[in-house]
Design an enzyme around this catalytic site. Sequence first.
Site, PDB file in Angstrom:
ATOM      1  N   ASP A 151       0.880  -1.035  -0.059  1.00  0.00           N
ATOM      2  CA  ASP A 151       0.153   0.067  -0.010  1.00  0.00           C
ATOM      3  C   ASP A 151       0.886   1.220  -0.020  1.00  0.00           C
ATOM      4  OD1 ASP A 151      -2.282  -1.444  -0.049  1.00  0.00           O
ATOM      5  OD2 ASP A 151      -2.186  -1.613   2.289  1.00  0.00           O
ATOM      6  N   ASP A 185      -7.047  -1.411  -4.258  1.00  0.00           N
ATOM      7  CA  ASP A 185      -8.259  -1.072  -3.475  1.00  0.00           C
ATOM      8  C   ASP A 185      -9.163   0.097  -4.060  1.00  0.00           C
ATOM      9  OD1 ASP A 185      -6.973  -2.663  -1.517  1.00  0.00           O
ATOM     10  OD2 ASP A 185      -5.756  -1.188  -0.663  1.00  0.00           O
TER      11      ASP A 185
END
Length: 221
Positions: A151, A185
């Site tokens: 991420d 995401d």
Amino acid sequence: MSPKRAWLFIFLILLIDQVSKVYIKTHYSLGERTEVVSWFQILFVENDGMAWGTTLSDIFSFISDKSAKLILTLFRIIAVSFIGYWLFSVIKKKKSKVLIVAVILIFAGALGNILDSVFYGILFNDSYGQVAAFLPEEGGYAGLFYGKVVDMLHFPIWEGFLPEWIPFFGGQHFRFFEPVFNIADMAISSGIGILIFFNQRAFRELPKTDTPSEASHNNLT
């Protein structure tokens, strides 16, 4: 939407997602950040579990961290298989473009994070205090199916203490937006958002069109 267009769309999402992750993994050490603007940062973190970093072992204490990781990865593979079948079905049945685009986004995003979970452990060494190397001689930081999701997108738009009059949370320190996420995401969230906010358009039944033989028959009659 034709299957070719759908697969091209999926490929582009996966390409952007994986290029961004490989770049971060090979240029940043864990926890390193770059402030793009005051409300947007590139912050490298790795997610070993589900949303918000939660793992199955946090929920079920009798499951070891290693078993929890394997179960989660296998569950993701099964889930994305069902989503892929759903995508194939809605394209074949020529459902609304809104529904097809939403499922494409969810499928591509889920597949992007699965690639991390399945392969990144053997492709890279760890990023603790160092920039990871691709295919290191000493081997990766984990085995197949035990990789961590990369991420990097962080939007700390506002940070401060909440007013005292707010029930339960008044006076507490709060940051909006706290989670760090990635392109995959974003794709998943966008697809789910489309299904929620454009529900009627997504699931409406399109009028059936006549096949050439049926159209010819109808003209004769």
